[in-house]
Design a protein around this motif. Structure first.
Motif, PDB file in Angstrom:
ATOM      1  N   PRO A 198       0.792  -1.234   0.000  1.00 24.82           N
ATOM      2  CA  PRO A 198       0.000   0.000   0.000  1.00 24.82           C
ATOM      3  C   PRO A 198       0.819   1.276   0.000  1.00 24.82           C
ATOM      4  CG  PRO A 198       0.000  -0.995   2.182  1.00 24.82           C
ATOM      5  CD  PRO A 198       0.656  -1.985   1.266  1.00 24.82           C
ATOM      6  N   ASP A 199       2.030   1.239   0.541  1.00 23.35           N
ATOM      7  CA  ASP A 199       2.788   2.475   0.739  1.00 23.35           C
ATOM      8  C   ASP A 199       3.286   3.101  -0.558  1.00 23.35           C
ATOM      9  OD1 ASP A 199       2.379   2.193   3.425  1.00 23.35           O
ATOM     10  OD2 ASP A 199       4.338   1.273   3.828  1.00 23.35           O
ATOM     11  N   SER A 200       3.273   2.335  -1.660  1.00 22.95           N
ATOM     12  CA  SER A 200       3.750   2.895  -2.928  1.00 22.95           C
ATOM     13  C   SER A 200       2.658   3.684  -3.657  1.00 22.95           C
ATOM     14  CB  SER A 200       4.264   1.778  -3.842  1.00 22.95           C
ATOM     15  OG  SER A 200       3.220   0.879  -4.179  1.00 22.95           O
ATOM     16  N   PHE A 201       1.417   3.602  -3.181  1.00 25.50           N
ATOM     17  CA  PHE A 201       0.300   4.271  -3.837  1.00 25.50           C
ATOM     18  C   PHE A 201      -0.049   5.576  -3.132  1.00 25.50           C
ATOM     19  CE2 PHE A 201      -0.125  -0.143  -5.042  1.00 25.50           C
ATOM     20  CZ  PHE A 201      -0.594  -0.110  -6.345  1.00 25.50           C
ATOM     21  N   VAL A 202      -0.552   6.534  -3.897  1.00 21.30           N
ATOM     22  CA  VAL A 202      -1.078   7.758  -3.288  1.00 21.30           C
ATOM     23  C   VAL A 202      -2.354   7.391  -2.524  1.00 21.30           C
ATOM     24  CG1 VAL A 202      -0.055   9.267  -5.012  1.00 21.30           C
ATOM     25  CG2 VAL A 202      -2.371   8.386  -5.367  1.00 21.30           C
ATOM     26  N   PRO A 203      -2.788   8.222  -1.578  1.00 19.78           N
ATOM     27  CA  PRO A 203      -3.915   7.843  -0.704  1.00 19.78           C
ATOM     28  C   PRO A 203      -5.184   7.408  -1.437  1.00 19.78           C
ATOM     29  CG  PRO A 203      -2.771   9.726   0.222  1.00 19.78           C
ATOM     30  CD  PRO A 203      -2.144   9.472  -1.108  1.00 19.78           C
ATOM     31  N   ALA A 204      -5.570   8.092  -2.497  1.00 17.50           N
ATOM     32  CA  ALA A 204      -6.814   7.732  -3.195  1.00 17.50           C
ATOM     33  C   ALA A 204      -6.726   6.339  -3.800  1.00 17.50           C
ATOM     34  CB  ALA A 204      -7.126   8.757  -4.280  1.00 17.50           C
ATOM     35  N   ALA A 205      -5.597   6.007  -4.392  1.00 16.12           N
ATOM     36  CA  ALA A 205      -5.411   4.666  -4.958  1.00 16.12           C
ATOM     37  C   ALA A 205      -5.313   3.628  -3.852  1.00 16.12           C
ATOM     38  CB  ALA A 205      -4.160   4.643  -5.834  1.00 16.12           C
ATOM     39  N   ARG A 206      -4.668   3.984  -2.756  1.00 15.48           N
ATOM     40  CA  ARG A 206      -4.551   3.055  -1.622  1.00 15.48           C
ATOM     41  C   ARG A 206      -5.936   2.698  -1.081  1.00 15.48           C
ATOM     42  NH1 ARG A 206      -1.431   6.017   2.411  1.00 15.48           N
ATOM     43  NH2 ARG A 206       0.101   5.981   0.728  1.00 15.48           N
ATOM     44  N   ARG A 207      -6.787   3.685  -0.968  1.00 14.03           N
ATOM     45  CA  ARG A 207      -8.149   3.408  -0.469  1.00 14.03           C
ATOM     46  C   ARG A 207      -8.922   2.505  -1.427  1.00 14.03           C
ATOM     47  NH1 ARG A 207      -7.735   8.949   0.947  1.00 14.03           N
ATOM     48  NH2 ARG A 207      -8.820   9.557  -0.980  1.00 14.03           N
ATOM     49  N   TYR A 208      -8.652   2.611  -2.701  1.00 15.65           N
ATOM     50  CA  TYR A 208      -9.367   1.818  -3.690  1.00 15.65           C
ATOM     51  C   TYR A 208      -8.915   0.362  -3.684  1.00 15.65           C
ATOM     52  CZ  TYR A 208     -11.021   0.247  -8.291  1.00 15.65           C
ATOM     53  OH  TYR A 208     -11.606  -0.459  -9.313  1.00 15.65           O
ATOM     54  N   PHE A 209      -7.603   0.123  -3.592  1.00 18.95           N
ATOM     55  CA  PHE A 209      -7.054  -1.216  -3.753  1.00 18.95           C
ATOM     56  C   PHE A 209      -6.834  -1.983  -2.442  1.00 18.95           C
ATOM     57  CE2 PHE A 209      -5.230   0.716  -7.753  1.00 18.95           C
ATOM     58  CZ  PHE A 209      -5.928  -0.094  -8.645  1.00 18.95           C
ATOM     59  N   PHE A 210      -6.821  -1.295  -1.303  1.00 18.17           N
ATOM     60  CA  PHE A 210      -6.419  -1.927  -0.046  1.00 18.17           C
ATOM     61  C   PHE A 210      -7.464  -1.697   1.049  1.00 18.17           C
ATOM     62  CE2 PHE A 210      -2.581  -1.147  -2.443  1.00 18.17           C
ATOM     63  CZ  PHE A 210      -1.815  -2.287  -2.232  1.00 18.17           C
ATOM     64  N   THR A 211      -7.430  -2.563   2.053  1.00 18.42           N
ATOM     65  CA  THR A 211      -8.284  -2.382   3.219  1.00 18.42           C
ATOM     66  C   THR A 211      -7.730  -1.255   4.084  1.00 18.42           C
ATOM     67  OG1 THR A 211      -7.040  -3.898   4.636  1.00 18.42           O
ATOM     68  CG2 THR A 211      -8.741  -4.869   3.213  1.00 18.42           C
ATOM     69  N   ASP A 212      -8.520  -0.839   5.073  1.00 19.64           N
ATOM     70  CA  ASP A 212      -8.059   0.206   5.988  1.00 19.64           C
ATOM     71  C   ASP A 212      -6.793  -0.215   6.710  1.00 19.64           C
ATOM     72  OD1 ASP A 212     -10.185   1.740   5.231  1.00 19.64           O
ATOM     73  OD2 ASP A 212     -11.431   1.238   6.981  1.00 19.64           O
ATOM     74  N   GLY A 213      -6.626  -1.516   6.915  1.00 20.34           N
ATOM     75  CA  GLY A 213      -5.434  -2.018   7.597  1.00 20.34           C
ATOM     76  C   GLY A 213      -4.237  -2.201   6.681  1.00 20.34           C
ATOM     77  N   GLY A 214      -4.388  -1.911   5.389  1.00 24.57           N
ATOM     78  CA  GLY A 214      -3.255  -1.983   4.463  1.00 24.57           C
ATOM     79  C   GLY A 214      -3.106  -3.311   3.738  1.00 24.57           C
ATOM     80  N   SER A 215      -4.105  -4.193   3.836  1.00 23.25           N
ATOM     81  CA  SER A 215      -4.039  -5.471   3.129  1.00 23.25           C
ATOM     82  C   SER A 215      -4.650  -5.326   1.737  1.00 23.25           C
ATOM     83  CB  SER A 215      -4.807  -6.552   3.898  1.00 23.25           C
ATOM     84  OG  SER A 215      -4.218  -6.781   5.166  1.00 23.25           O
ATOM     85  N   ALA A 216      -4.044  -6.008   0.772  1.00 23.67           N
ATOM     86  CA  ALA A 216      -4.626  -6.025  -0.576  1.00 23.67           C
ATOM     87  C   ALA A 216      -6.005  -6.663  -0.514  1.00 23.67           C
ATOM     88  CB  ALA A 216      -3.727  -6.805  -1.524  1.00 23.67           C
ATOM     89  N   LEU A 217      -6.950  -6.077  -1.219  1.00 23.28           N
ATOM     90  CA  LEU A 217      -8.294  -6.652  -1.234  1.00 23.28           C
ATOM     91  C   LEU A 217      -8.223  -8.101  -1.716  1.00 23.28           C
ATOM     92  CD1 LEU A 217     -10.300  -3.624  -2.660  1.00 23.28           C
ATOM     93  CD2 LEU A 217     -10.262  -4.455  -0.301  1.00 23.28           C
TER      94      LEU A 217
END
Length: 586
Positions: A198-217
């Protein structure tokens, strides 16, 4: 269908077998950045009327939906691409660009459309230098400096105006349905998200692809993208201008300005002024076939063509039993080394660089062929001096290519054909996000160093409005009566050239069907070393080639070949087993 897990025994086994060679090295550290995630078993698809082959079954189905509605190959390609943006976001989309090779059957015309991204007007040759030295590659990728002006939407509109049959808005319907209703995350997308983190993505993309805890969907999660649906509806209603002007354009400019590490300096004028370029196709005869591709700013067509001409008079076998024979692999690899030497030195955007016009000159090819030793591999041959070399110095290139790319092959009922290679550059592009889609990192396809150690200018240096050199190699093969024989291409960064060449030889020389050709073990050279895919077939092949002096480089050569071939009055469709694609026909 879930992907078969990679066989983890292959790497250590190959390492053991190759360790006896002092020149052998272990896994290529620059294996395809869009990583291998396993294999699927694909059956050869057969059709009579039309065929679509693409990197995801949902996208291929969207293309077939347009063909069944009476649409053209271009209509199908547009619908396929828009769904790919959603379901395979790591590879291509409206935040990137593409090359289209199009055969108009009725007019007997072959067209090349260049929708490659461009550097903004503010770009200068030192764009990727810090204190005179190239900045770290991954740091550049995630910055705004890497984002080129996207060309795809303008490209799709331009080709639709010329070759489309269905209404523009209809082509958006499958992607809008999936964006609003959701699609299930595939194993491939899930694994690639986990690898990137998750850390390589900007916040908007991170929210789209990952859970709040930072796990890939997780695999099977139904992913919806209302923001992308709104963007698609705007473009469907307002055409390409709705992308290049107004709120979507502003969102792109804002995202580039706010990117991590460094802003990119893209402006609204950069977007508004983007234009697609029509280029001449590049065709060569090869045995009893005509093989056509795209020329500069892509190096794919010239390098494929030069390699084919180098090997044309050589004996590499003519039956399926000859596939992957050691002599052929050796000769093809040596020819590729020579072609890559010329590619690396001379090819760039032809609007900025005087690319020599003699790279395919018969006499020049014959002289270069003399450098191929049938008994010994030569590492890192030098570039030649082709005819037409202008009074311009060409420095040693320092370009690094990534491979977040996809390919679409289509033949419609009227006999029109589309070969389209499409990209946002690295896996997930720049990881920057605007209006529901990822932005490319295409400008890292330029050489970070504008001059070499001797002070000579590099052909692929950055300049305002310039298009970075590509390796994309959309290809269409014709028989002697100018009938389409095969439509193909692949993702894979600079290895695209190797994958397309392997497939062409498998189809045209060894007589394999489309699926067997796509799945055949990958091999080749980009100028140094002989790369062989981590595959059981590579074990005996590597042992046979080692005495010829090759520096063997076992690697995860993650191609994505998609083929439509006409044979015996029917269409064959194939999707590379290394990815999650499908070939669908009627």
């Amino acid at each position: 269908m879930l992907l078969r897990p990679l066989n983890c025994l292959l790497a250590p086994l190959l390492a053991i077998l190759l360790a006896a060679s002092a020149e052998a090295q272990l896994l290529d550290p620059r294996s395809s950045p869009e990583a291998a995630t396993g294999e699927q078993t694909h059956e050869l698809a057969i059709g009579k009327r039309h065929m679509v082959s693409a990197a995801n079954a949902l996208a291929a189905e969207a293309g077939r939906e347009m063909l069944r509605a009476g649409g053209s190959a271009i209509d199908a390609a547009i619908a396929t691409q828009l769904v790919l943006n959603l379901v395979e976001p790591q590879s291509s989309g409206i935040g990137g660009g593409a090359f289209i090779l199009y055969w108009d059957k009725a007019k007997a015309e072959l067209k090349v459309y260049d929708g490659r991204e461009t550097a903004p007007a503010s770009a200068t040759p030192d764009r990727f230098l810090v204190d005179g030295k190239p900045m770290p590659f991954n740091k550049a990728v995630l910055s705004g400096l890497s984002v080129g002006v996207p060309g795809l939407v303008r490209l799709l509109e331009d080709v639709h105006k010329q070759h489309g049959k269905l209404a523009w808005a209809k082509l958006f319907e499958p992607a809008i349905r999936l964006a609003e209703g959701g699609f299930e995350i595939s194993q491939r997308l899930h694994v690639l998200l986990r690898l990137d983190g998750p850390d390589s993505f900007v916040p908007a993309a991170r929210r789209y692809f990952f859970t709040d805890g930072g796990s890939a969907l997780p695999i099977g999660h139904r992913l919806r993208n209302a923001e992308f649906a709104a963007t698609l509806r705007a473009i469907a209603a307002g055409g390409a201008n709705a992308f290049y002007e107004g709120p979507i354009a502003q969102a792109i400019v804002d995202a580039v300005a706010a990117a991590p590490t460094a802003p990119g300096g893209m402006t609204l004028d950069d977007l508004k002024n983007y234009r697609v370029k029509e280029r001449p196709p590049l065709c060569v005869s090869y045995r009893a076939h005509e093989v056509c591709g795209v020329g500069p700013p892509s190096s794919g067509g010239p390098t494929v063509a030069q390699t084919l001409k180098l090997i044309e008079p050589l004996d590499i076998g003519t039956t399926p039993d000859a596939a992957l024979n050691a002599r052929a692999v050796h000769l093809i690899t040596e020819a590729e080394k020579l072609a890559f030497a010329d590619r690396n030195k001379y090819v760039g955007d032809p609007d900025f660089v005087a690319v020599p016009d003699g790279l395919l000159d018969d006499a020049y090819i014959a002289e270069r062929r003399k450098l191929i030793d049938p008994q010994r591999g030569v590492d890192k041959p030098k570039a030649g001096e082709p005819p037409g070399l202008k009074r311009q110095s060409f420095g040693v290139d320092a370009t690094i290519e990534r491979s977040g790319t996809s390919h679409i092959s289509i033949v419609d009922e009227a006999g029109n054909a589309v070969s389209m290679t499409t990209t946002i550059e690295g896996g997930f592009g720049s990881h920057n996000w605007a209006a529901g889609f990822l932005l490319n990192n295409e400008l890292t396809d330029f050489s970070f160093a504008p001059v070499d150690a001797a002070g000579q200018p590099v052909a692929n240096a950055v300049a305002p409005g310039k298009r970075p050199r590509s390796s994309m190699a959309p290809t269409i093969v014709f028989d002697t009566q100018r009938n389409v024989e095969a439509v193909l291409g692949s993702p894979g960064g600079s290895r695209i050239i190797l994958y397309v060449l392997k497939t062409l030889v498998a189809l045209l020389d060894w007589g394999l069907d489309a699926q067997r050709a796509a799945d055949l073990t990958n091999f080749g050279s980009q100028g140094s070393g002989l790369e062989i895919e981590l595959d059981w077939a590579a074990v005996p092949l590597g042992l046979t080639l080692r005495p010829l002096g090759h520096r063997i480089v076992p690697s995860l050569m993650n191609s994505g070949i998609h083929i439509v071939m006409r044979r015996d009055g029917r269409l064959e469709g194939a999707a590379d087993a290394r990815r999650e694609g499908a070939a669908l026909g009627d």
